[in-house]
Enzyme design. Sequence first.
Site, PDB file in Angstrom:
ATOM      1  CG  HIS A 141      -7.604   1.239  -2.621  1.00 10.59           C
ATOM      2  ND1 HIS A 141      -6.646   0.279  -2.871  1.00 10.59           N
ATOM      3  CD2 HIS A 141      -6.988   2.200  -1.867  1.00 10.59           C
ATOM      4  CE1 HIS A 141      -5.507   0.639  -2.292  1.00 10.59           C
ATOM      5  NE2 HIS A 141      -5.688   1.793  -1.690  1.00 10.59           N
ATOM      6  CG  HIS A 174      -2.102   1.748   0.466  1.00 12.25           C
ATOM      7  ND1 HIS A 174      -1.966   3.115   0.589  1.00 12.25           N
ATOM      8  CD2 HIS A 174      -2.092   1.238   1.720  1.00 12.25           C
ATOM      9  CE1 HIS A 174      -1.878   3.426   1.876  1.00 12.25           C
ATOM     10  NE2 HIS A 174      -1.951   2.312   2.579  1.00 12.25           N
ATOM     11  CG  ASP A 197       0.234   6.493  -0.246  1.00 16.81           C
ATOM     12  OD1 ASP A 197       0.881   6.313  -1.298  1.00 16.81           O
ATOM     13  OD2 ASP A 197      -0.935   6.096  -0.094  1.00 16.81           O
TER      14      ASP A 197
END
Length: 340
Positions: free
Chosen positions: A158, A195, A282
């Site tokens: 990120h 993500h 995740d």
Amino acid sequence: MKVIYSSDQQEHAPRAFISSGRLLDSPERPERAERFLEAVRAAGHDIEAPGNFGRREIAAVHGVDYLEFLETAHERWSALPDASPEVIANVHPGRHMAHRPDHVVGQAGWHMADTACPIGAGTWKAARSAAHCALTGMRFLLENETPVYALCRPPGHHAFADMAGGFCFLNNAAIAAQQAVAAGRTVAILDIDVHHGNGTQGIFYGRRDVMFVSVHAHPGDFYPFFSGYADERGRGEGEGYNLNLPLARGAGDQDYLAAVEKGLAAIRRYGADCVVVSLGLDAQENDPLGILSVTTEGFRRAGRLIGRAATPALIVQEGGYLCPELGANLAAFLSGYLDR
């Protein structure tokens, strides 16, 4: 498999995490690395400390102003009256403001995308060490043409060239990919975190020398919200070299593995001779931050699919948070990869 890890990464111990307006304990805690380390030790993998790289390799991806901010922010913040123990931005420039201020509070908003990346006394040391793990892993892969796992914490995907976000400060996968580009390799990054790897996409979005492929939960109602959509294909010279494969909330092994296969097919067509895997765990069905339903066996099968690709991979740890299956998920993925 060669594993690269440094205990310096444990010096980043964030306290704060704001989710839907609530102040919570950060889920990106040092225990994550301890769980990963236990798993690779139990599997008998060879663990080594990273080499010490200078700033040049990191600065090939991240701007000098940003690196200076990361290195000095906590000291400057701590000198403020009534400062909190961690640097947490409370004001951001938004879409209609574009002047980088000199004050550390303003710079925090400029260089931090959200409140999930507080900077503490040990953050810079830990983030730099994580980047060194990725660089050491890539150097080993380039010299030996064999796969390697970089146990990186804090994670990186990120982080943009000049902005932290989502627990990430330095983009470990991007730094390693750039190292391979400098060595003359054709590089692809396959990100399988739940993500979207928005920072990695942002770094390479206008380039054709690194292909970015991301398999992730659809961002319409999930972090990072503002990127990760299927119509994001790259810009300029990079058009066609960015592939997002978003999955519906609750998607399980079948859909996840089909997307991984589609991503690998695109990487084969691209002709990459060096692959970086941003390994997020995740997507697992019991992960506290995930919304997909991938099983531990699903990670084993994903590892096997990736391992069967002709090109050895540098596997860089991204997400995956504290749940009973966390260590087993990593062990299963690495086992599947080696079972290719």
